[in-house]
Design a protein around this motif. Structure first.
Motif, PDB file in Angstrom:
ATOM      1  N   GLN A 194      15.094   1.917 -11.306  1.00  0.00           N
ATOM      2  CA  GLN A 194      13.847   2.050 -10.547  1.00  0.00           C
ATOM      3  C   GLN A 194      13.892   3.202  -9.543  1.00  0.00           C
ATOM      4  O   GLN A 194      12.914   3.458  -8.862  1.00  0.00           O
ATOM      5  N   ASN A 237       7.268   9.418 -13.895  1.00  0.00           N
ATOM      6  CA  ASN A 237       6.572   8.237 -14.389  1.00  0.00           C
ATOM      7  C   ASN A 237       7.055   6.989 -13.686  1.00  0.00           C
ATOM      8  O   ASN A 237       8.210   6.890 -13.299  1.00  0.00           O
ATOM      9  N   ARG A 241       9.005   1.017 -16.204  1.00  0.00           N
ATOM     10  CA  ARG A 241       8.427  -0.207 -16.748  1.00  0.00           C
ATOM     11  C   ARG A 241       8.767  -1.375 -15.847  1.00  0.00           C
ATOM     12  O   ARG A 241       9.765  -1.369 -15.130  1.00  0.00           O
ATOM     13  N   LYS A 242       7.937  -2.394 -15.901  1.00  0.00           N
ATOM     14  CA  LYS A 242       8.115  -3.531 -15.012  1.00  0.00           C
ATOM     15  C   LYS A 242       9.412  -4.284 -15.311  1.00  0.00           C
ATOM     16  O   LYS A 242      10.121  -4.695 -14.402  1.00  0.00           O
ATOM     17  N   TYR A 243       9.738  -4.487 -16.584  1.00  0.00           N
ATOM     18  CA  TYR A 243      10.919  -5.254 -16.958  1.00  0.00           C
ATOM     19  C   TYR A 243      11.879  -4.367 -17.739  1.00  0.00           C
ATOM     20  O   TYR A 243      11.478  -3.495 -18.483  1.00  0.00           O
ATOM     21  N   SER A 244      13.161  -4.622 -17.543  1.00  0.00           N
ATOM     22  CA  SER A 244      14.187  -3.876 -18.264  1.00  0.00           C
ATOM     23  C   SER A 244      15.304  -4.838 -18.634  1.00  0.00           C
ATOM     24  O   SER A 244      15.379  -5.952 -18.106  1.00  0.00           O
TER      25      SER A 244
END
Length: 159
Positions: free
Chosen positions: A64, A2, A5-8
């Motif tokens: 990432q 997958n 997510r864009k932000y962490s």
């Protein structure tokens, strides 16, 4: 796998520390001009912020899965063999990071009573950055290993 997510939390914290670092460096730069005399603590604070930003940033790169890879040989392997190879690499990486977390933890304990030169805190706060980053990276490696197993289970037909 997958798409992350864009932000962490890692990316947000590293970005916030970077913004604070810019502010501290600006105070340092302007403090060397005739405008005003800069506080002494800015040099040490800038170093500490840089270390924290770098370590948390490494954890974000791990989240990432954006490390540099030389995958041209691995890409020649069949998918099952490639998955096994990457799992073995991640397991070795996990072992190394667990060892580095242990070293970081012991370093924090060893430096707990050391005071910094200009900041009103312990040196353990600086060395805690490596420990925190190692824990975040361990978390991401384990999630990647579990995710790889889930992908394998979904792709292989059951008999």
């Amino acid at each position: 796998m997958n798409q992350p997510r864009k932000y962490s939390i890692e990316g947000i914290v590293a970005s916030a520390v970077f913004v604070i670092l810019i502010g501290v460096v600006l105070i340092q730069v302007f403090g060397r001009t005739p405008l005003f005399r800069g506080p002494v603590w800015t040099e040490e604070a800038a170093r500490w912020l840089w270390v924290w930003m770098a370590f948390i940033g490494i954890a974000e790169v791990e989240r990432q899965d954006g490390q540099l890879k030389m995958a041209f040989l691995a890409e020649l392997l069949p998918e099952a063999a490639r998955r096994i190879l990457y799992t073995l690499i991640d397991l070795a990486y996990l072992g190394i990071m667990c060892h580095l977390a242990w070293i970081g933890y012991n370093t924090v304990l060893r430096t707990w009573n050391n005071t910094t030169v200009t900041l009103p805190t312990s040196d353990a706060l600086l060395y805690g950055s490596g420990f925190v980053a190692a824990i975040l990276i361990i978390h991401r490696i384990i999630r990647r290993l579990i995710g790889r197993r889930d992908v394998t289970a979904k792709r292989e037909p059951s008999l």
